[in-house]
Write an enzyme that holds these catalytic residues in place. Sequence first.
Site, mmCIF file in Angstrom:
data_model
loop_
_atom_site.group_PDB
_atom_site.id
_atom_site.type_symbol
_atom_site.label_atom_id
_atom_site.label_comp_id
_atom_site.label_asym_id
_atom_site.label_seq_id
_atom_site.Cartn_x
_atom_site.Cartn_y
_atom_site.Cartn_z
ATOM 1 N N HIS A 224 42.944 -4.353 63.239
ATOM 2 C CA HIS A 224 44.334 -4.128 62.850
ATOM 3 C C HIS A 224 45.228 -4.479 64.030
ATOM 4 C CE1 HIS A 224 47.473 -1.067 61.044
ATOM 5 N NE2 HIS A 224 47.965 -2.264 61.255
ATOM 6 N N LEU B 244 54.491 -7.906 61.938
ATOM 7 C CA LEU B 244 53.511 -8.317 60.940
ATOM 8 C C LEU B 244 52.223 -7.545 61.194
ATOM 9 C CD1 LEU B 244 52.663 -10.419 58.693
ATOM 10 C CD2 LEU B 244 51.785 -11.808 60.579
ATOM 11 N N HIS B 245 51.746 -6.847 60.164
ATOM 12 C CA HIS B 245 50.454 -6.187 60.282
ATOM 13 C C HIS B 245 49.376 -7.183 59.885
ATOM 14 C CE1 HIS B 245 51.431 -1.839 60.804
ATOM 15 N NE2 HIS B 245 52.608 -2.242 60.352
ATOM 16 N N CYS B 246 48.355 -7.289 60.706
ATOM 17 C CA CYS B 246 47.257 -8.211 60.442
ATOM 18 C C CYS B 246 45.980 -7.386 60.344
ATOM 19 C CB CYS B 246 47.101 -9.215 61.571
ATOM 20 S SG CYS B 246 48.632 -10.053 61.998
#
Length: 130
Positions: A42, A105-107
């Site tokens: 994450h 931006l969450h990855c």
Amino acid sequence: MARAISPCIFCQIAGSSNSTPLLHSDDKVVAFKDINPSAFRHYLVVPVEHIPTVNDLQRRNEDYTLVSHMINVGETLLRRDAPQPNQYRFGFHQPPFNSVDHLHLHCFALPFIPRWKQLKYVFGTTWWVY
Ligand SMILES: [Zn+2]
Ligand SMILES: [Zn+2]
């Protein structure tokens, strides 16, 4: 933006005086691990410039390029640590559900940690598709 009283945490991280280890940094974005991971991997990718939310992006080339770059950086980092691209997810918060008022931006690389509430996020990036 004149919200000078409490300094923005992500601006601090993107600035020079931070103690957060960066996974990536360039003149447009920085990336680091989410302090509270919600999935196997994450990461957060944030623009160096303070942009509050996705609603503050406009459908112009500059913003389109920035978002593509954020996704590229996220994907490159995930690929380093998680081998299966079909397990990747990218998402922005949908206002008003922002955790921090600085676009990020969450990855993720799946699986999600079970208690995770996916609904907080907008998955996919259709908002900027022309
Ligand atoms: Zn900021
Ligand atoms: Zn967030």
